[in-house]
Design a protein around this motif. Sequence first.
Motif, PDB file in Angstrom:
ATOM      1  N   GLU A  78      54.817 -12.838-113.578  1.00  0.00           N
ATOM      2  CA  GLU A  78      55.376 -13.895-114.426  1.00  0.00           C
ATOM      3  C   GLU A  78      56.163 -13.240-115.549  1.00  0.00           C
ATOM      4  O   GLU A  78      55.628 -12.441-116.289  1.00  0.00           O
ATOM      5  N   ASP A  80      57.921 -15.013-117.978  1.00  0.00           N
ATOM      6  CA  ASP A  80      58.014 -15.861-119.170  1.00  0.00           C
ATOM      7  C   ASP A  80      56.633 -15.995-119.816  1.00  0.00           C
ATOM      8  O   ASP A  80      55.757 -16.664-119.274  1.00  0.00           O
ATOM      9  N   GLN A  83      54.800 -19.298-119.946  1.00  0.00           N
ATOM     10  CA  GLN A  83      54.348 -19.934-118.709  1.00  0.00           C
ATOM     11  C   GLN A  83      52.974 -19.442-118.254  1.00  0.00           C
ATOM     12  O   GLN A  83      52.428 -19.947-117.280  1.00  0.00           O
ATOM     13  N   LYS A  86      50.202 -22.127-118.205  1.00  0.00           N
ATOM     14  CA  LYS A  86      50.533 -23.132-117.195  1.00  0.00           C
ATOM     15  C   LYS A  86      50.296 -22.594-115.789  1.00  0.00           C
ATOM     16  O   LYS A  86      49.731 -23.278-114.941  1.00  0.00           O
ATOM     17  N   ARG A  87      50.735 -21.358-115.533  1.00  0.00           N
ATOM     18  CA  ARG A  87      50.553 -20.764-114.196  1.00  0.00           C
ATOM     19  C   ARG A  87      49.072 -20.653-113.840  1.00  0.00           C
ATOM     20  O   ARG A  87      48.680 -20.902-112.698  1.00  0.00           O
ATOM     21  N   LYS A 104      52.020 -19.422-129.096  1.00  0.00           N
ATOM     22  CA  LYS A 104      51.743 -20.145-127.850  1.00  0.00           C
ATOM     23  C   LYS A 104      50.566 -21.101-128.033  1.00  0.00           C
ATOM     24  O   LYS A 104      49.884 -21.463-127.075  1.00  0.00           O
ATOM     25  N   GLU A 107      50.637 -24.318-125.856  1.00  0.00           N
ATOM     26  CA  GLU A 107      50.305 -24.069-124.453  1.00  0.00           C
ATOM     27  C   GLU A 107      48.815 -23.776-124.291  1.00  0.00           C
ATOM     28  O   GLU A 107      48.171 -24.245-123.359  1.00  0.00           O
TER      29      GLU A 107
END
Length: 171
Positions: A78, A80, A83, A86-87, A104, A107
């Motif tokens: 990954e 980013d 992300q 989320k991943r 972050k 997130e």
Amino acid sequence: MRGIYAVVVGLMLPYMTAQSTESYQVGPCLPDAHRHNTATKGTVRILWSDWYSNKVYNTVAAIVLADIMGYTVEMVYEDDPFQVYKRLHDGDADVTFEVWPASKEEEQEKYCVNGNGIDIGKLSIAGREGWYVPDYMTRRYPGSRYYPFVATEEGRRVFGAAPISGSPQVQ
């Protein structure tokens, strides 16, 4: 201690030199005589990114999971950092061993606190982010050691920000 470090880095090099945009499966790192468990217990997908500390932590974890604990390990890339949570939440990977949570928070709240993620704690490494200015600048402009200097008239002049009306430009 240097000898141990050299051995660990030497063992990790094949994993750390993988193409940065690839996902790949980890094979045995340790010789069979030193592997504690050669029977597979399932697959663990580790989410990794292309910076050295992330590669080191996730690679050491992959070696332990594969060679000591007997898991098949798949490395999932990954690029980013926003992300990562989320991943993990979406099930694209099972774990990552380094996340820099600064900036972050949203997130983390969405996918970890209110989702199904678990924060298992800090690595206890004192990472630093900051303002880095060469010595010659701090000798010539002592105020440049601190970021508020940029907002001053002298700081704008030195660092080439938009000129303040009537201020001379440094050549």
